[in-house]
Write a protein that holds these residues in place. Structure first.
Motif, mmCIF file in Angstrom:
data_model
loop_
_atom_site.group_PDB
_atom_site.id
_atom_site.type_symbol
_atom_site.label_atom_id
_atom_site.label_comp_id
_atom_site.label_asym_id
_atom_site.label_seq_id
_atom_site.Cartn_x
_atom_site.Cartn_y
_atom_site.Cartn_z
ATOM 1 N N MET A 1 31.811 84.731 73.559
ATOM 2 C CA MET A 1 31.691 84.385 74.975
ATOM 3 C C MET A 1 31.584 82.870 75.125
ATOM 4 S SD MET A 1 28.724 85.455 77.733
ATOM 5 C CE MET A 1 29.394 87.115 77.923
ATOM 6 N N PRO A 2 32.274 82.268 76.099
ATOM 7 C CA PRO A 2 32.168 80.814 76.296
ATOM 8 C C PRO A 2 30.742 80.399 76.639
ATOM 9 C CG PRO A 2 34.058 81.710 77.480
ATOM 10 C CD PRO A 2 33.267 82.887 76.984
ATOM 11 N N THR A 3 30.432 79.170 76.281
ATOM 12 C CA THR A 3 29.106 78.597 76.519
ATOM 13 C C THR A 3 29.184 77.630 77.692
ATOM 14 O OG1 THR A 3 28.488 78.794 74.192
ATOM 15 C CG2 THR A 3 27.265 77.191 75.522
ATOM 16 N N TYR A 4 28.328 77.839 78.690
ATOM 17 C CA TYR A 4 28.254 76.953 79.848
ATOM 18 C C TYR A 4 27.287 75.824 79.519
ATOM 19 C CZ TYR A 4 27.861 75.397 84.685
ATOM 20 O OH TYR A 4 27.899 74.638 85.825
ATOM 21 N N ILE A 5 27.730 74.570 79.712
ATOM 22 C CA ILE A 5 26.934 73.413 79.319
ATOM 23 C C ILE A 5 26.421 72.694 80.568
ATOM 24 C CG2 ILE A 5 26.899 71.292 77.957
ATOM 25 C CD1 ILE A 5 29.406 72.364 76.507
ATOM 26 N N TYR A 6 25.098 72.528 80.638
ATOM 27 C CA TYR A 6 24.465 71.859 81.772
ATOM 28 C C TYR A 6 24.247 70.369 81.499
ATOM 29 C CZ TYR A 6 23.447 76.637 83.209
ATOM 30 O OH TYR A 6 23.564 77.964 83.561
ATOM 31 N N ALA A 7 23.749 70.068 80.313
ATOM 32 C CA ALA A 7 23.359 68.686 80.034
ATOM 33 C C ALA A 7 23.159 68.501 78.541
ATOM 34 C CB ALA A 7 22.068 68.336 80.777
ATOM 35 N N ILE A 8 23.101 67.223 78.146
ATOM 36 C CA ILE A 8 22.773 66.843 76.772
ATOM 37 C C ILE A 8 21.556 65.927 76.831
ATOM 38 C CG2 ILE A 8 23.556 65.615 74.711
ATOM 39 C CD1 ILE A 8 26.412 66.449 75.483
ATOM 40 N N THR A 9 20.607 66.183 75.944
ATOM 41 C CA THR A 9 19.389 65.376 75.889
ATOM 42 C C THR A 9 19.138 64.952 74.447
ATOM 43 O OG1 THR A 9 17.823 67.155 75.403
ATOM 44 C CG2 THR A 9 18.443 66.849 77.715
ATOM 45 N N GLY A 10 18.169 64.064 74.265
ATOM 46 C CA GLY A 10 17.714 63.756 72.928
ATOM 47 C C GLY A 10 16.877 64.892 72.372
ATOM 48 N N ALA A 11 16.795 64.940 71.048
ATOM 49 C CA ALA A 11 16.031 66.021 70.420
ATOM 50 C C ALA A 11 14.549 65.938 70.759
ATOM 51 C CB ALA A 11 16.226 65.986 68.906
ATOM 52 N N THR A 39 20.565 67.498 71.798
ATOM 53 C CA THR A 39 20.481 68.916 72.141
ATOM 54 C C THR A 39 21.216 69.166 73.440
ATOM 55 O OG1 THR A 39 18.311 69.103 71.092
ATOM 56 C CG2 THR A 39 18.898 70.818 72.664
ATOM 57 N N ALA A 40 21.918 70.287 73.522
ATOM 58 C CA ALA A 40 22.574 70.699 74.758
ATOM 59 C C ALA A 40 21.798 71.852 75.384
ATOM 60 C CB ALA A 40 24.013 71.131 74.494
ATOM 61 N N VAL A 41 21.634 71.804 76.693
ATOM 62 C CA VAL A 41 21.064 72.913 77.447
ATOM 63 C C VAL A 41 22.230 73.747 77.958
ATOM 64 C CG1 VAL A 41 19.689 73.587 79.439
ATOM 65 C CG2 VAL A 41 19.033 71.593 78.080
ATOM 66 N N VAL A 42 22.230 75.035 77.616
ATOM 67 C CA VAL A 42 23.392 75.885 77.863
ATOM 68 C C VAL A 42 22.947 77.265 78.344
ATOM 69 C CG1 VAL A 42 24.639 74.661 76.018
ATOM 70 C CG2 VAL A 42 23.516 76.852 75.527
ATOM 71 N N SER A 43 23.942 78.067 78.690
ATOM 72 C CA SER A 43 23.739 79.492 78.953
ATOM 73 C C SER A 43 25.063 80.182 78.705
ATOM 74 C CB SER A 43 23.271 79.736 80.399
ATOM 75 O OG SER A 43 24.324 79.497 81.325
ATOM 76 N N ASP A 44 25.065 81.510 78.777
ATOM 77 C CA ASP A 44 26.341 82.218 78.762
ATOM 78 C C ASP A 44 27.117 81.860 80.024
ATOM 79 O OD1 ASP A 44 25.739 83.461 76.380
ATOM 80 O OD2 ASP A 44 24.981 85.305 77.331
ATOM 81 N N ALA A 45 28.428 81.810 79.905
ATOM 82 C CA ALA A 45 29.282 81.523 81.060
ATOM 83 C C ALA A 45 29.709 82.837 81.707
ATOM 84 C CB ALA A 45 30.508 80.735 80.632
ATOM 85 N N PRO A 46 29.339 83.066 82.961
ATOM 86 C CA PRO A 46 29.742 84.320 83.617
ATOM 87 C C PRO A 46 31.243 84.362 83.843
ATOM 88 C CG PRO A 46 28.732 82.831 85.198
ATOM 89 C CD PRO A 46 28.560 82.196 83.851
#
Length: 237
Positions: A1-11, A39-46
């Motif tokens: 399943m594709p990954t939805y990407i919200y943002a990238i942050t430092g670890a 680190t990326a903040v993600v979720s499943d992509a609907p």
């Protein structure tokens, strides 16, 4: 399943995701994908994701919460990765660039400024200041101008509109840049002479807004300034 990407942050970002909801109906749970020092903040992509109001608000809420806790690279709505493993690979591969950009954007917000001048006011100025355009305009209005004259008039006016818009845009930028860290220009829409995003230190946001208001007052009622922000610094990611 594709990954939805919200943002990238430092670890080292606290990544407080409790109480936040992802996109989709029902909302997708948020998670993180680590890659080296970022680190990326993600979720499943609907399936069938579109820019529905609820989903756009959910995306923005995640970004606002992350940015309140530390440096964050916000991704635009709808960015997908093939899966978590490939997102992690990309983070490790480009980690140096992400860390450099995080350091640059830390503590900054974005403002977008669009500026336009009243068309009639501009045309009156052009006619008043150009003997050639004024003569061609008078001949056209009287019906004495031929096709070549009308074409010449249109070309001369269009050239003056572009030239004066460029000059006004440069002067506006020159006066506002000291109040910002960086600027990113975009193509103005029809009728506008300026479309620019400013990267502004968050503690200086009020001072920047005042600088824009002062510039709008300086240019007078014939010009319309539309300032949007503070926003996540999309234009500088």
């Amino acid at each position: 399943m594709p990954t939805y990407i919200y943002a990238i942050t430092g670890a080292d970002h606290p990544l407080r995701l409790d109480g936040l909801q992802g996109v989709g109906d029902p909302p997708s749970p948020l998670r993180t994908v680590a890659g080296g020092d970022v680190t990326a903040v993600v979720s499943d992509a609907p399936e069938g994701l579109r820019a529905k109001h609820r989903d756009v608000l959910a995306h923005e809420a995640v970004l606002e919460s992350l940015m309140a806790d530390g440096a964050t690279l916000p991704m635009r709505f709808g960015l997908l990765g093939p899966d978590d493993d490939q997102v992690g690979d990309a983070l490790r591969r480009d980690g140096d660039a992400y860390r450099a950009r995080l350091a640059e954007l830390a503590g900054h917000v974005e403002f977008n400024l669009k500026a336009a001048r009243d068309e009639q006011d501009l045309l009156l100025e052009i006619v008043a200041e150009s003997d050639e355009i004024r003569e061609l305009n008078e001949r056209t209005r009287s019906g004495a101008a031929g096709q070549d004259d009308r074409i010449a008039l249109g070309e001369l006016v269009a050239g003056q509109v572009a030239e004066r818009g460029k000059e006004r845009a440069e002067k506006t930028l020159e006066r506002l840049l000291p109040s910002a860290a960086r600027a990113a220009r975009a193509e103005p829409a029809a009728g506008q002479f300026l479309n620019v995003s400013f990267l502004v230190p968050a503690p200086s946001a009020d001072a920047f807004v005042r600088a824009v208001r002062d510039e709008a007052d300086r240019q007078g009622e014939a010009c319309t300034f539309t300032l949007t922000g503070p926003l996540p610094p999309y234009s500088f990611v």
